[in-house]
Design a protein around this motif. Sequence first.
Motif, short mmCIF file in Angstrom:
data_model
loop_
_atom_site.label_atom_id
_atom_site.label_comp_id
_atom_site.label_asym_id
_atom_site.label_seq_id
_atom_site.Cartn_x
_atom_site.Cartn_y
_atom_site.Cartn_z
N SER A 127 1.25 -9.34 -1.70
CA SER A 127 0.43 -9.32 -0.49
C SER A 127 -1.02 -9.62 -0.84
O SER A 127 -1.48 -9.29 -1.94
N TYR A 166 7.58 -3.37 3.13
CA TYR A 166 6.33 -3.64 3.85
C TYR A 166 6.53 -4.72 4.90
O TYR A 166 6.04 -4.65 6.03
N SER A 169 7.95 -3.52 8.21
CA SER A 169 7.01 -2.75 9.03
C SER A 169 6.11 -3.66 9.86
O SER A 169 5.47 -3.21 10.81
N ASN A 228 4.58 -2.19 -5.55
CA ASN A 228 3.87 -0.98 -5.12
C ASN A 228 2.63 -0.71 -5.99
O ASN A 228 2.20 0.43 -6.14
#
Length: 267
Positions: A127, A166, A169, A228
């Motif tokens: 990300s 992620y 979501s 993470n």
Amino acid sequence: MAEQRRNLYFYYHPNQELDEKLKPLYQLARDKDFSIVEDSKNANIIVAVGGDGTFLQAVRNTGFRQDCLYVGIRSQNEAGLYCDFSIDNHDEMVEAMENAEVEVRRFPIIEATVNNESTFYCLNECSVRSTLIKSIDVDVYIDDLLFETFRGDGLIVATPTGSTGYNKSTKGAVVDPKLPCFQVSELASLNNNRFRTLGSSFILSGERTLKLHVRQDGNDYPIIGMDNEAFSIRNIYDVTVRLSDQVVKTVKLKNNSYWDRVKRTFL
């Protein structure tokens, strides 16, 4: 499990309760003629004890090894997408392995190259996010095509197994890990007459190359999330993402498919 794979390395975050729970598992492993090694470099089976987050860290911190099998063991009674076994049920784990009720599944990973210099691997997602209370502007290229100019909080590039994390979501799709692909999802995109994005996640073939060119407008230090973990790299110009030729080989129960785990976790 292959006869030559007898060296186990246990990756976990030590605490007194978990240390005690692992003692009988260590003894059971020795009784079955496995060796427990202190250095992951000497292992050919890496056992992550904790949850999905611990599993991701185990894979990353041991270098996404291609000559190893990874095994996920839950330390708590919670659903997990990477951890098929429970630390509280040693007998079930051994019985499954002895009766060939397990199989090796290969999960795709992506490689992200920052500024054409440093390359990182990701099992879940990569990300790019703003570190300021300010939107980030990113030119999105698919192969050599300028596809869109994004303005918003950031972008997520997820693997199929990472699509349930992620990515989900943000209303991204859940993708079957047998598909060689990766997915791009938006974080709070701003759409107006100047900036226009697709407004939904999109899935790219594993043969595609994605390039995220960060516009240098004062927001030059975004956070690059790798699974993470977060990395703050000065002066991000571009991030190039491809589906890697490498995979993560995991030991899974035959009767516990990816979609079994998705159903158990979310439905």
